[in-house]
Design a protein around this motif. Structure first.
Motif, mmCIF file in Angstrom:
data_model
loop_
_atom_site.group_PDB
_atom_site.id
_atom_site.type_symbol
_atom_site.label_atom_id
_atom_site.label_comp_id
_atom_site.label_asym_id
_atom_site.label_seq_id
_atom_site.Cartn_x
_atom_site.Cartn_y
_atom_site.Cartn_z
ATOM 1 N N LEU A 680 23.735 44.245 29.199
ATOM 2 C CA LEU A 680 25.062 44.639 29.659
ATOM 3 C C LEU A 680 25.081 44.584 31.179
ATOM 4 O O LEU A 680 24.259 45.211 31.831
ATOM 5 N N LEU A 681 26.016 43.820 31.725
ATOM 6 C CA LEU A 681 26.051 43.650 33.179
ATOM 7 C C LEU A 681 27.488 43.424 33.637
ATOM 8 O O LEU A 681 28.221 42.632 33.048
ATOM 9 N N ALA A 682 27.881 44.159 34.658
ATOM 10 C CA ALA A 682 29.203 43.976 35.261
ATOM 11 C C ALA A 682 29.043 43.871 36.771
ATOM 12 O O ALA A 682 28.284 44.628 37.380
ATOM 13 N N LYS A 683 29.756 42.917 37.370
ATOM 14 C CA LYS A 683 29.670 42.706 38.813
ATOM 15 C C LYS A 683 31.067 42.498 39.388
ATOM 16 O O LYS A 683 31.958 41.978 38.714
ATOM 17 N N VAL A 684 31.242 42.879 40.647
ATOM 18 C CA VAL A 684 32.465 42.612 41.384
ATOM 19 C C VAL A 684 32.091 42.393 42.844
ATOM 20 O O VAL A 684 31.135 43.003 43.350
ATOM 21 N N GLY A 685 32.777 41.496 43.496
ATOM 22 C CA GLY A 685 32.478 41.205 44.894
ATOM 23 C C GLY A 685 33.732 40.905 45.687
ATOM 24 O O GLY A 685 34.739 40.441 45.140
#
Length: 791
Positions: A680-685
């Motif tokens: 499970l992985l969530a990213k925002v940039g």
């Protein structure tokens, strides 16, 4: 260095002054190239009551400068008299329009002379737009420059009729088509039968840098990048994309696994910025691989390995801090940005490519002993000496084999000369505002080890909608299926260890299961025990895998103004994988096992993943003056979400060789319980990048990014980073313009306020697991066949 900084500081101040004052430039370069219009050129002329049109004709005759004007309007200008010696064109034009409401401006290598107070006029023009090959271009845009969006598109015959109103006479029409240079047409009145020819190309690949988020002018880019055309890669090697890419990319290394040799299922490792870790497994090698971007979407190394080279338009390899600013920690090892070809032909185009490949194993470097030499070597080494003569029978047996002509060439036994082939079929075309492209690819590859194979099926479909030059929408669907089979003949290294005085067959013509250095000692635990891989290859054992990927992509680009546009993309990936490995109970490795419940193995690994990602980028750029000064600003945000699961079980206890399905197993391996992972992985940039340049000589880049990830600690979710660069195009200075070996001198710097390695996803283990995999592919890696030519 201090002198360079002083010059750059002065250049920045001067460019700002030029922008604020909005000075009228005296020198301009025509769009698409050509000699500049120099209004400071001097001439000598004597005029006596000459009308303005005659004065303009005289300037054209002596300087070559062309003029465009409305014949009805320009008659209102007074006649010109006087003797003008060595005056500039600029001064003579001012004399012609002195005291009037006329003005002049440079457009498309022509000087427009017009009345700034003329009332609204209506024009009606019609014509046909074609390419250089005289093929009509349906869907080409015809837009009135400065006309607040007034424009039309050509019909299916490439024809247009455009009625418009404007105060500017002559009027300027901009005719454009995707993938071609925009042409400006000057209109002095209503006209019929215009023929406009557009040239292919637009911006050349060598002129820009594409990083998957936005583009930059290469001449004012301070980062480290290598750009390659797709046709150049095909010219180097049309069978191996990675090798062709490394051949033209400085610093890029393709690390081949010599233990796997020519196995078509062996995916090599790519290093751009060196190795971050000592890789001892396929899982660890992934930490050294660069980020791969295809048409804005992230793909795996396997997808790059199977990519159709004939669909590639260009590849940009980003190597430094600029890549990290755009993609964050994912770009720690560099970025490879790939763009596929766009549709440029108006007529339907059908293309077929066939690539044959013949592989020949090279054993010339392997100089091994024959049967007699090997036996004599063992004797001289004292391997048959014993106090009680226990090894005499073993030596006599082998000597007898040598004398009766046994001299097995083991290293050639599992090899073949395979023929591989790849087929690709594509159909593309354009109908007014819509373009489409569909492609089908089939690849059937074989290695030199008998029995191995890799088959790849790829289906790609893309459709785009273009609303003049304002809005572009595109939907792309891509499906990939890969079936891999490993060689049942095992590893090539096993054949190099077998003795040439041993025959693979017994006296009855049956394959021998195993060999023993001492025929009297048939224990599988003995030091001289060697399995016969040729026997194992005749069994029902197999090692296969299947991987499927379905990707859906939506792209949009909206040109709000000439200088400002917004681009966005959203991707959804659905992936599945399965690996099966069956080892027959009759395999030589079970010779010493009498318990049927422990003979035979079946390993089953599965994987599923659902990923989505999106991005939006605001782009603004403007040229200041006509001497190559301006700036570009890009800012945007991206998101990424990954949800992947894997599982693996090992069953054992098979009663017969041909009962090769897992349902025939008697039980599970007690030492290897079922295991699995969940990722499970969530990213925002968020990022911003700016580029400023002055006269295309001095330039600077400043970039900033902050990335957040669920894998970071909750106390510090975001990791900021920034970079800057300064550059100076020395080759454009007058004192060095004739020195060919000097191109660009640039100084680059980078700083990280928070340095973090690529974030590892959170992978909770299931309660039944005894081991946790560290990738989103099945935890079990199938045994690969191996062959390599020793270096």
């Amino acid at each position: 260095m201090q002198r360079i900084l002083q010059l750059f500081s002065r250049a920045l101040r001067l460019s700002l002054v030029v922008g604020l004052l909005c000075c009228t430039a005296a020198t301009a370069r025509a769009q698409g190239g050509g000699e500049p219009i120099n209004l400071n050129a001097t001439l000598t002329v004597t005029l006596t009551e000459r009308p303005a049109t005659a004065v303009l004709d005289e300037i054209t005759r002596k300087t070559g400068i062309k003029f465009a004007y409305d014949p009805e309007d320009i008659r209102r200008l007074p006649a010109v008299s006087g003797e003008f010696k060595k005056v500039t064109v600029h001064e003579l034009l001012d004399k012609c329009i002195a005291g009037s409401t006329f003005k002049y401006a440079i457009e498309n290598n022509v000087v427009l002379v017009y009345d700034s107070t003329v009332k609204m006029r209506k024009f009606t023009v019609s014509g046909t737009v074609r390419d250089a090959g005289k093929t009509v271009l349906p869907g080409a845009s015809v837009i009135l420059k400065g006309g607040s969006g007034q424009g039309v598109s050509t019909d299916e015959k490439g024809q247009f009729t455009f009625s418009f109103s404007t105060k500017t006479s002559p009027a300027v029409l901009e005719v454009g088509f995707l993938g071609m240079e925009t042409q400006q047409v000057i209109i002095t009145g209503s006209a019929k039968g215009l023929n406009v020819t557009l040239k292919e190309g637009g911006t050349r690949i060598d002129d820009v840098v594409v990083n998957g988020m936005f583009t930059r002018n290469k001449s004012t880019y301070t980062g480290s990048v290598t750009s390659i055309k797709g046709e150049d890669l095909v010219a180097i090697s049309n069978t191996n994309l990675m090798s062709a890419l490394s051949a033209v990319t400085p610093g890029m290394v393709v690390v081949q696994n010599n233990a796997l040799g020519s196995n078509p299922n062996a995916i090599p490792e790519i290093l751009i910025r060196g190795s971050n870790s000592i890789a001892t497994s396929a899982e660890e090698k992934a930490y050294n691989n660069p980020l791969i971007i295809l048409d804005g979407a992230e793909i795996s190394m396997e997808e790059l390995y199977d990519l159709d080279m004939y669909e590639i338009e260009r590849i940009d390899v980003l190597k430094d801090a600029q890549a990290s600013i755009v993609y964050g920690d994912r770009a720690a090892n560099g970025v490879i940005v790939i763009e596929r070809q766009q549709v440029t032909d108006s007529k339907p185009r059908l293309s077929y490519n066939f690539v044959p490949e013949l592989s020949i194993p090279d054993l010339s470097s392997m100089n091994l002993c024959n049967a007699a030499q090997k036996l004599e070597l063992e004797r001289l080494a004292g391997l048959y000496e014993s106090d009680n003569g226990a090894m005499d029978k073993a030596y006599a047996y082998k000597l007898q084999n040598v004398r009766r002509g046994v001299n097995t060439d083991w290293i050639r036994a599992p090899l073949r000369v395979p023929f591989s082939h790849t087929h690709s079929l594509s159909l593309s075309g354009r109908a007014q505002k819509i373009d489409y492209r569909a492609s089908l690819r089939f690849s059937d590859k074989y290695g030199v080890m008998k029995g191995d194979n890799r088959r790849n099926y790829t289906l790609n479909f893309s459709i785009g909608y273009h609303m003049r030059d304002k809005l572009t929408l595109r939907y792309t669907a891509n499906y990939t299926l890969t079936d891999a089979t490993d060689s049942p003949y095992g590893k090539f290294s096993a054949y190099t260890k077998l003795n040439p005085y041993e025959s693979p067959y017994d006296e009855y013509g049956e394959l021998v299961k195993a060999f023993y250095f001492d025929p009297e000692d048939t224990s599988t635990t003995s030091e001289g025990y060697q399995a016969n891989p040729l026997y194992n290859a005749t069994l029902s054992s197999f090692s296969t895998s299947r991987n499927q990927t379905l990707r859906n992509t939506v792209d949009a680009k909206w040109y709000v103004t000439k200088d400002f546009y917004v681009s966005g993309q959203f991707n959804i990936d659905v992936k599945s994988s399965q690996s099966d490995k069956y080892v027959s109970p009759d395999d030589a490795q079970f010779l010493g096992e009498n318990d049927p419940a422990k003979r035979g193995l079946y390993g089953l690994g599965t994987g599923k993943a659902f990923n989505y990602d999106g991005k939006i980028v605001l782009n603004y750029g403007r040229n200041i003056g006509q001497e190559g000064s301006g700036f570009v600003i890009n800012a945007g945000s991206d998101i990424q979400h990954t949800n992947a699961t894997t599982s693996y079980i090992t069953a054992m206890g098979f009663l017969k060789d041909n009962l090769s399905d897992i349902k025939y197993a008697l039980g599970y391996d007690s030492s290897n319980l079922p295991s699995g992972t969940e990722t499970l992985l969530a990213k925002v940039g968020f990022f911003a990048s700016g580029n400023i340049y002055f006269r295309n000589r001095y330039f600077a880049d400043v970039s900033y990014r902050t990335s957040g990830s669920s894998a970071y600690g909750k106390e510090n979710r975001f990791a900021p980073m920034w970079s800057f660069g300064l550059g100076w195009n020395l080759h454009k200075e007058k004192f060095l313009e004739n020195v060919e070996w000097i191109d660009v001198i640039a100084s680059n710097g980078r700083g990280d306020t928070t340095a973090r390695p690529p974030a590892a996803p959170i992978r909770p283990s299931r309660p039944t697991s005894t081991a946790t995999a560290t990738s989103t592919t099945p935890a079990w890696e199938p045994c690969r066949s191996a062959w390599a030519t020793p270096s």
